[in-house]
Design a protein around this motif. Structure first.
Motif: not given
Length: 382
Positions: A258, A262, A269, A292
Motif C-alpha cells: 500500500l 491506514p 485497504a 486506503v
C-alpha cells in the motif's frame, strides 16, 4: 467491488487532487515500502504518455439500461469498436456489456460515446436474474475480444458469502449469446480456507495479439497464498494462461505494498491487479489500483510486467516461485488530469505518429460522486 473500497473511491473522487498529493507528502516514510519485484530490462524501451480524458454521461435509461460500473474494456480492431462490460450484478439491469466509439484527436482530445448494449445470456438464452435466495448472479469484471473468432471472453468474480459460486471464464458471441465456459484451475475454486476472497477474484482478461493465448488475472491473493498487501509488505496474486480452452500455465504476480498506511486497521485497504493487456512475447501492461479508505485516497499505477523466466505455479504453491518481473511505467498521480477508479485497459488503434494508443476506463460504482472516465495514453517503444 467490495463495499469499503467503493466507499473509499467515492470519497476520494470528492477531494481535490492537490490536497490528496499533499497528504501523501506528509506520510510516514515507512508507509511507502518499496517493491521487491525485480524489474524487466525491456522497460527501458517503453514510455507511456498521458494524452487526455473524457467522461461518458451518466444515464438511467440508455437503451433500457442504467449506465455505470464499467469495469473492463477491449478494442475490436477488425470492426473498429470497443466493448465495455458492466459489473452490475443484474441489480439495475440484467448483466450486460456495451459497445462504444472512442476517438483520440491529434492534440490528445478524447471523445467517447456508447453505441449499443447487449445482455449476457445464460445457456437457455435467458438473461441473468437478480440475486435471490440460493442464487448469485455473475459479477462481470473483465472482457476481451478474441481477435480470431470475434467472440467475447468475460470473467466473473463469483461469490463467497451465504451463496458459493466459483469464479468463471465464459465465452459469448458479439450478440451476447452464451457459447461455452472454460475450466478454471483447482487453485481458483472456492473451498474452506482456500480459493479467492470475496470480491477479490478474477478481474482482468486479455488475449495475446495473435489470439493464440488468453490470460486471466486475480485481483488479490488467494487465501492459501497469504494476506493482501499492506503498507509494509506487498503480496503475490496469480495470472493464468490458457492455450486453447485449457489452462496450461500460471504465474505469480507481485503486487506493490500500500502506498499509504491506514490510520486504523482496515481490511478494505488494499492494492489489487484490476486489469491487464498483453503486448506479446510474454509482456503485459498491468493496472494496479489501491485504496486506503480512512485516508480517502486512491492510487493507480501502470506497470510493464514480464512472464518470461517466471515459475509455472499452476499446480503448486507460491513458496520459492520466481514471480513475474515488472517495472513502473506511469503513476497516474503524476499526470495533469484527475484520475478516478481505473478498472479496465486495452490497446486501441495506432496513433498518427506511430505510437500505440492505450485506453483506460473507470468504474463509477453507480455513485453520483464518481465519473465514468475514458482516458487515453500513448505507448512508444513496444
Amino acid at each position: 467491488m467490495r463495499a469499503g473500497l467503493a466507499a473509499a473511491l467515492a470519497l476520494a473522487g470528492l477531494l481535490a487532487t492537490a490536497a490528496c498529493r499533499s497528504d501523501a507528502d506528509r506520510a510516514d516514510p515507512d508507509d511507502r515500502a518499496p517493491s521487491a519485484a525485480p524489474s524487466t530490462p525491456a522497460a527501458a524501451r517503453l514510455e507511456l504518455e498521458y494524452l487526455g480524458s473524457t467522461t461518458i454521461p451518466r444515464s438511467s435509461d440508455f437503451q433500457g439500461t442504467a449506465v455505470g460500473g464499467l469495469s473492463g474494456i477491449s478494442f475490436d480492431r477488425e470492426h473498429d469498436r470497443y466493448y465495455v462490460i458492466s459489473d452490475d450484478r443484474s441489480e439495475r439491469s440484467p448483466a450486460r456489456f456495451y459497445t462504444a466509439a472512442i476517438t483520440i484527436g491529434p492534440t490528445g482530445s478524447v471523445r467517447a460515446r456508447l453505441t449499443g448494449t447487449k445482455p449476457l445470456l445464460r445457456r437457455d438464452g435467458s438473461v441473468y436474474p437478480p440475486l435471490s435466495y440460493g442464487y448469485a448472479p455473475p459479477d462481470p469484471e473483465g472482457i476481451a475480444v478474441d481477435p480470431r473468432s470475434g467472440n467475447l471472453y468475460w470473467v466473473d468474480e463469483g461469490e463467497r458469502s451465504d451463496v458459493l459460486a466459483n469464479p468463471a471464464v465464459r465465452v459469448a458471441t458479439p450478440g451476447g449469446a452464451r457459447v461455452r465456459e472454460l475450466p478454471i484451475p483447482k487453485s481458483l475454486r472456492i473451498a474452506p480456507g482456500r480459493g479467492p476472497r470475496r470480491n477479490q477474484a478474477l478481474e482482468g482478461v486479455t488475449f495475446t495479439p495473435d489470439g493464440r493465448q488468453l490470460y486471466v488475472a486475480m485481483e488479490d491473493p488467494l487465501l492459501q497464498d497469504g494476506p493482501n498487501p499492506t503498507a509494509r509488505a506487498g503480496a503475490l496474486t496469480r495470472v493464468t494462461r490458457y492455450t486453447g480452452d485449457a489452462p496450461d500455465a500460471q504465474y505469480a504476480y507481485p503486487l506493490e505494498p500500500l502506498f499509504l498506511a491506514p490510520r486504523e486497521a482496515d481490511r478494505s485497504a488494499t492494492n489489487g491487479l484490476s486489469d491487464l493487456v498483453a503486448l506479446g512475447g510474454g509482456r503485459f501492461l498491468t493496472i494496479e489500483r489501491a485504496a486506503v479508505p480512512d485516508r480517502f485516497r486512491i492510487k493507480v499505477r501502470i506497470y510493464l510486467a514480464d512472464a518470461n523466466g517466471a515459475t509455472n505455479v499452476l499446480s503448486r504453491s507460491l513458496g520459492g516461485a520466481v514471480p513475474m518481473r515488472k517495472t513502473l511505467l506511469l503513476d497516474l498521480d503524476d499526470t495533469r488530469g484527475h484520475v478516478d477508479n481505473v478498472e479496465g485497459v486495452t490497446l486501441g488503434p495506432d496513433l498518427p505518429d506511430g505510437r500505440k494508443s492505450v485506453v483506460l476506463v473507470t468504474d463509477d460504482n453507480f455513485n453520483w460522486i464518481q465519473q465514468t472516465q475514458v482516458i487515453a495514453l500513448a505507448l512508444s517503444g513496444a
